[in-house]
Design a protein around this motif. Structure first.
Motif, PDB file in Angstrom:
ATOM      1  N   HIS A  32       0.812  -1.214   0.000  1.00  0.00           N
ATOM      2  CA  HIS A  32       0.000   0.000   0.000  1.00  0.00           C
ATOM      3  C   HIS A  32       0.845   1.264   0.000  1.00  0.00           C
ATOM      4  O   HIS A  32       0.313   2.366  -0.118  1.00  0.00           O
ATOM      5  CB  HIS A  32      -0.925   0.014   1.231  1.00  0.00           C
ATOM      6  N   GLN A  33       2.172   1.143   0.144  1.00  0.00           N
ATOM      7  CA  GLN A  33       3.044   2.306   0.186  1.00  0.00           C
ATOM      8  C   GLN A  33       4.376   1.951  -0.480  1.00  0.00           C
ATOM      9  O   GLN A  33       5.450   2.209   0.056  1.00  0.00           O
ATOM     10  CB  GLN A  33       3.256   2.766   1.626  1.00  0.00           C
ATOM     11  N   THR A  35       7.569   1.859  -3.124  1.00  0.00           N
ATOM     12  CA  THR A  35       8.452   2.812  -3.775  1.00  0.00           C
ATOM     13  C   THR A  35       9.116   2.110  -4.953  1.00  0.00           C
ATOM     14  O   THR A  35       9.669   1.015  -4.798  1.00  0.00           O
ATOM     15  CB  THR A  35       9.522   3.327  -2.799  1.00  0.00           C
ATOM     16  N   ARG A  52       6.778   7.074  -5.784  1.00  0.00           N
ATOM     17  CA  ARG A  52       5.720   6.197  -5.282  1.00  0.00           C
ATOM     18  C   ARG A  52       4.947   5.486  -6.395  1.00  0.00           C
ATOM     19  O   ARG A  52       4.086   4.663  -6.122  1.00  0.00           O
ATOM     20  CB  ARG A  52       4.740   7.022  -4.443  1.00  0.00           C
ATOM     21  N   ARG A  98      12.680   5.369   5.812  1.00  0.00           N
ATOM     22  CA  ARG A  98      12.193   6.377   4.879  1.00  0.00           C
ATOM     23  C   ARG A  98      13.209   6.562   3.769  1.00  0.00           C
ATOM     24  O   ARG A  98      14.139   7.349   3.907  1.00  0.00           O
ATOM     25  CB  ARG A  98      11.943   7.686   5.602  1.00  0.00           C
ATOM     26  N   ALA A 109       2.337  11.285  -3.373  1.00  0.00           N
ATOM     27  CA  ALA A 109       1.806   9.940  -3.564  1.00  0.00           C
ATOM     28  C   ALA A 109       0.425  10.019  -4.168  1.00  0.00           C
ATOM     29  O   ALA A 109      -0.305  10.983  -3.967  1.00  0.00           O
ATOM     30  CB  ALA A 109       1.741   9.214  -2.223  1.00  0.00           C
ATOM     31  N   ASP A 111      -2.323   8.509  -3.388  1.00  0.00           N
ATOM     32  CA  ASP A 111      -3.426   8.597  -2.442  1.00  0.00           C
ATOM     33  C   ASP A 111      -3.543   9.981  -1.838  1.00  0.00           C
ATOM     34  O   ASP A 111      -4.605  10.374  -1.386  1.00  0.00           O
ATOM     35  CB  ASP A 111      -3.256   7.554  -1.329  1.00  0.00           C
ATOM     36  N   SER A 115      -7.443  10.946  -2.307  1.00  0.00           N
ATOM     37  CA  SER A 115      -7.736   9.874  -1.354  1.00  0.00           C
ATOM     38  C   SER A 115      -9.203   9.515  -1.353  1.00  0.00           C
ATOM     39  O   SER A 115      -9.565   8.350  -1.155  1.00  0.00           O
ATOM     40  CB  SER A 115      -7.303  10.308   0.057  1.00  0.00           C
ATOM     41  N   GLU A 174      -7.879   9.749   3.530  1.00  0.00           N
ATOM     42  CA  GLU A 174      -6.547   9.148   3.455  1.00  0.00           C
ATOM     43  C   GLU A 174      -6.269   8.270   4.678  1.00  0.00           C
ATOM     44  O   GLU A 174      -5.727   7.163   4.559  1.00  0.00           O
ATOM     45  CB  GLU A 174      -5.493  10.247   3.355  1.00  0.00           C
ATOM     46  N   THR A 178      -5.762   4.269   4.373  1.00  0.00           N
ATOM     47  CA  THR A 178      -4.528   3.629   4.850  1.00  0.00           C
ATOM     48  C   THR A 178      -4.845   2.521   5.841  1.00  0.00           C
ATOM     49  O   THR A 178      -4.247   1.435   5.803  1.00  0.00           O
ATOM     50  CB  THR A 178      -3.611   4.678   5.488  1.00  0.00           C
ATOM     51  N   GLU A 182      -3.964  -1.486   5.196  1.00  0.00           N
ATOM     52  CA  GLU A 182      -3.070  -2.203   6.103  1.00  0.00           C
ATOM     53  C   GLU A 182      -3.748  -3.418   6.720  1.00  0.00           C
ATOM     54  O   GLU A 182      -3.112  -4.455   6.920  1.00  0.00           O
ATOM     55  CB  GLU A 182      -2.594  -1.260   7.201  1.00  0.00           C
ATOM     56  N   GLU A 193      -3.095   1.144  -7.096  1.00  0.00           N
ATOM     57  CA  GLU A 193      -3.586   2.498  -6.879  1.00  0.00           C
ATOM     58  C   GLU A 193      -3.665   3.292  -8.180  1.00  0.00           C
ATOM     59  O   GLU A 193      -4.612   4.056  -8.396  1.00  0.00           O
ATOM     60  CB  GLU A 193      -2.690   3.210  -5.866  1.00  0.00           C
TER      61      GLU A 193
END
Length: 338
Positions: A32-33, A35, A52, A98, A109, A111, A115, A174, A178, A182, A193
């Motif tokens: 979901h996040q 890179t 992203r 990060r 990003a 989202d 969102s 958002e 999230t 998750e 996405e």
């Protein structure tokens, strides 16, 4: 509109009889996040860009390549003719929590941009229900208001506060999005996405075109010279009463009065009744000259479409008169309570 870095680099390399090479070489982080890292090679120079999404990572790699080429004396158009940032060095360490993104600023990003659309797409695809948004707070002086919006889906809800209602709504969406991604990772691992954003935009365009078509329909339906159009709310059981519903009670009464006048030739009587009802009478014959033909009369334009046939024009007109007499005399059914 300013050209993207990929377009500028492509045009530059084509003039040099070369083509830049792109390759997605890495994907890190949770689903979901995630890179993405793209590798770009041109004129012996190799750079890597992270973002992203794959599209933004490719753009970042192209932008870094343009900066490197400019540093080597290759003419690069503005605004890409800027020196490469020091942070782009491959030896620069990146934090595992990060990852460092090359360039002066990390791209937003997907989202964060929409969102609300992503959350709606997620709920529709997995049938989670409809998200309810509610303004639960409005504080501060008139020149510095703060709005609190709550996004609720079943027993789950998230709230956010911002200086505008739209921004607070996006932030609440958002947070809820999230949380769902998750906790539903196993169910939503195939949820992409970028594709969801594209579908959400297509649905938004479709809704806008549908609303525009309905407004046009209502506008034409209210005009005096508007063509006949079907009643979108008409029941199938009342379809045969479409003619009566369109004409109105006064017009139906005049048509019944014309039908009650002294008998005359069917074709002439039908034409007189159509004049009273505001209909156009069309006649035609079907069949070859050496075969037995069929005569057809058509009432234009009606909904439903009305055509009557017979071995002769008089027989077809008689069938049309019989239908009009029965339809105009029938009382419309009272609407059923819901």
């Amino acid at each position: 509109m300013m050209k993207t870095a990929v377009t500028v680099l492509q045009e530059m390399m084509i003039k040099m009889c070369e083509v830049p090479k792109y390759e997605c070489i890495a994907q890190s982080g949770p689903q979901h996040q995630a890179t993405f890292e793209y590798r770009c090679e041109a004129r012996g120079v190799v750079v890597c860009g992270r973002a992203r999404s794959k599209k933004e990572a490719k753009q970042e790699a192209a932008r870094l390549m343009l900066q490197q080429l400019h540093a080597r004396g290759v003419p690069v158009p503005a605004p890409y003719a800027t020196p490469p940032p020091r942070a782009a060095s491959p030896a620069a360490p990146a934090s595992p929590e990060r990852p460092a993104l090359p360039g002066p600023a990390a791209p937003a990003a997907p989202d964060a941009r929409s969102s609300v659309a992503l959350l709606r797409e997620l709920c529709e695809e997995y049938r989670l229900g409809e998200v309810q948004y509610e303004l639960v707070g409005d504080t501060g002086p008139p020149h510095l208001r703060h709005f609190t919006v709550r996004a609720a889906l079943g027993l789950h809800q998230r709230s956010a506060t911002a200086t505008t209602k739209k921004q607070a709504r996006q932030q609440a969406a958002e947070q809820l999005y999230t949380y769902l991604r998750e906790n539903l990772a196993r169910l939503t691992r195939d949820f992409v996405e970028e594709e969801a954003l594209q579908r959400a935009q297509e649905k938004s365009i479709l809704r806008a075109r549908t609303d525009e078509a309905l407004e046009r329909y209502v506008e034409l339906a209210g005009a005096d010279d508007a063509p006949w159009r079907p009643d979108l709310g008409q029941r199938v059981a009342h379809y045969h009463l479409g003619l009566r519903a369109h004409l109105g009670e006064d017009t139906c009464a005049r048509g019944l009065q014309a039908l009650a006048e002294p008998q005359e030739a069917p074709e002439r009587a039908l034409r007189r009744v159509c004049d009273e009802l505001g209909l156009r009478l069309e006649t035609l014959a079907l069949g070859a000259a050496d075969t037995e033909s069929v005569s057809v009369v058509r009432l234009a334009s009606t909904s439903p479409a009305l055509s009557f046939a017979g071995p002769t024009a008089a027989a077809a007109a008689t069938a049309a008169l019989r239908y009009l007499r029965r339809t105009l005399a029938e009382q419309p059914a009272a609407p059923q309570p819901h």
